[in-house]
Design a protein around this motif. Sequence first.
Motif, PDB file in Angstrom:
ATOM      1  N   GLU A 200      40.540  43.254  35.148  1.00 46.22           N
ATOM      2  CA  GLU A 200      40.858  43.256  36.583  1.00 46.22           C
ATOM      3  C   GLU A 200      40.186  44.432  37.288  1.00 46.22           C
ATOM      4  O   GLU A 200      39.681  44.295  38.410  1.00 46.22           O
ATOM      5  CB  GLU A 200      42.373  43.319  36.776  1.00 46.22           C
ATOM      6  N   THR A 201      40.174  45.583  36.626  1.00 44.38           N
ATOM      7  CA  THR A 201      39.515  46.757  37.204  1.00 44.38           C
ATOM      8  C   THR A 201      38.019  46.522  37.347  1.00 44.38           C
ATOM      9  O   THR A 201      37.416  46.874  38.369  1.00 44.38           O
ATOM     10  CB  THR A 201      39.771  47.992  36.320  1.00 44.38           C
TER      11      THR A 201
ATOM     12  N   GLU B 136      44.059  44.325  32.147  1.00 44.39           N
ATOM     13  CA  GLU B 136      43.968  45.318  33.218  1.00 44.39           C
ATOM     14  C   GLU B 136      42.553  45.870  33.339  1.00 44.39           C
ATOM     15  O   GLU B 136      42.062  46.096  34.451  1.00 44.39           O
ATOM     16  CB  GLU B 136      44.963  46.456  32.959  1.00 44.39           C
ATOM     17  N   THR B 137      41.881  46.062  32.204  1.00 43.27           N
ATOM     18  CA  THR B 137      40.489  46.519  32.245  1.00 43.27           C
ATOM     19  C   THR B 137      39.598  45.478  32.912  1.00 43.27           C
ATOM     20  O   THR B 137      38.723  45.821  33.718  1.00 43.27           O
ATOM     21  CB  THR B 137      39.979  46.804  30.818  1.00 43.27           C
TER      22      THR B 137
ATOM     23  N   ARG C 251      45.538  37.240  37.838  1.00 47.27           N
ATOM     24  CA  ARG C 251      45.605  37.558  36.405  1.00 47.27           C
ATOM     25  C   ARG C 251      45.077  36.388  35.574  1.00 47.27           C
ATOM     26  O   ARG C 251      44.297  36.587  34.638  1.00 47.27           O
ATOM     27  CB  ARG C 251      47.052  37.875  36.032  1.00 47.27           C
TER      28      ARG C 251
ATOM     29  N   ASP D 292      39.639  49.550  44.021  1.00 49.83           N
ATOM     30  CA  ASP D 292      40.317  49.750  42.742  1.00 49.83           C
ATOM     31  C   ASP D 292      41.200  48.539  42.464  1.00 49.83           C
ATOM     32  O   ASP D 292      41.402  47.673  43.322  1.00 49.83           O
ATOM     33  CB  ASP D 292      41.123  51.055  42.735  1.00 49.83           C
ATOM     34  N   ARG D 293      41.719  48.478  41.246  1.00 43.69           N
ATOM     35  CA  ARG D 293      42.485  47.310  40.827  1.00 43.69           C
ATOM     36  C   ARG D 293      43.696  47.075  41.723  1.00 43.69           C
ATOM     37  O   ARG D 293      43.935  45.950  42.195  1.00 43.69           O
ATOM     38  CB  ARG D 293      42.911  47.493  39.367  1.00 43.69           C
ATOM     39  N   GLU D 294      44.471  48.115  41.960  1.00 42.83           N
ATOM     40  CA  GLU D 294      45.676  47.952  42.768  1.00 42.83           C
ATOM     41  C   GLU D 294      45.329  47.568  44.206  1.00 42.83           C
ATOM     42  O   GLU D 294      46.040  46.781  44.839  1.00 42.83           O
ATOM     43  CB  GLU D 294      46.500  49.250  42.753  1.00 42.83           C
TER      44      GLU D 294
ATOM     45  N   ALA E 247      37.447  44.171  40.293  1.00 46.09           N
ATOM     46  CA  ALA E 247      37.684  44.856  41.563  1.00 46.09           C
ATOM     47  C   ALA E 247      36.529  45.784  41.915  1.00 46.09           C
ATOM     48  O   ALA E 247      36.171  45.937  43.091  1.00 46.09           O
ATOM     49  CB  ALA E 247      38.992  45.640  41.499  1.00 46.09           C
TER      50      ALA E 247
END
Length: 420
Positions: A108-109, A105-106, A137, A118-120, A112
Amino acid sequence: MNNKLHFRVVKAATLALALLGLAPAGMAPGTATAQVSSAELFQPVVTINGKVVTNYELQQRILMMRVFRTPGNVEDDALNALVDDRLRAIAAQRMDIALTEEQIETGETEFAGRANLDREGLIKALAGAGVSRETFRDFVSAGLLWREVVRQRFAGRVQISDDEVDRALALTSRTGGASALFSEIIIPADTPDRAAQAQRIVADIVANVRTETAFSSYARRYSASPSKRTGGRLPEPVPLGNLPGPIAQSLLTLPPGGVTPPFPIPNAIAIFQLRRLIETDSPAVEAVEVEYAQFLIPGGQSEEALREAGKVKARVDSCNDLYKVAQGLPEERLVRETKTTDALQQDIALALARLDADESTTLVRGNALVFLMLCNRTVALGDEEVNRSGIRDRLVNQRIAGYANSYLAELKADAIITYP
């Protein structure tokens, strides 16, 4: 706004607009998979040491690269990238390296953030273009795993001496710079068999070449570059700032006649021999940004494609003239962008390094011949005060990058890669 900041903003804005536009112009979401039947979707397209890449993964990577406006032959580049990702994952597995959900997740952030999203927001934008959450992913995970493999395998091996730091300081101070007069050998590695052969040739060169005559002999026999006619010798010195960082650093630390480590480039392996390092009184160079254009001509190195490239060359005096040539053609046939030298793919960086503004050359990318033209080169000058620690860190990173490239080429040469 200074030039460097403007470049970063434009680059981020371009990626953000491409993502928020959900799909490249003229392509509806899902187009990349539309031509593949459901029965074929999960059939293997390549197997690497028993690890399968499916048709679905390939179509997803092609679609993601098109969303990111990746230039070149996207179909071939996507397949090569997935092969490399499998090799990276295999190397990580051998070293018992795994990622936590938090690390992914880090990562991906971080990715982005390059597009000011932002990631989402990035995941949602990609989903709107037909790119699955798992595809993004897997893409990020492969890069993170490789970063850890490289750190564990090579970080402890790299020792930069004070003499090397002093040398780099001398050549990057405001009263010093350097150009390199060198020779090159570009060995094709576009199939598993040719990649293995290229590795054997490179190992032979590294082990046995000690003179310019010997290097030239190998160039005339094995090189795919036009310079093979002159034994790999480039006629004019090239400013080190124009070259990719790892190649420039290798040349910088060589004695005359020394040979660099091999450098993987798309579908080939490159190796260089320094003939002479020329120190100048040019100001320090902090970064070099190049604006360049690629006009893609189908047909690779076919006579028809080469004739078409000749016609294009006769019609254009500047990058702006290429818009007339591309009028009425699909948008992806002409790509114009600005990048730092270190952000370029190495074959493009090497080709552009030898050009002045409005000069052109050609290179092969998959099934396309690329008419490559330099629009502009901008040099950012460094500060008078140079930090020794910063210089040492840069040299370490460049050395590690060179080791990593060589290791990936070695993994590919040793792998069993089969296509159905």
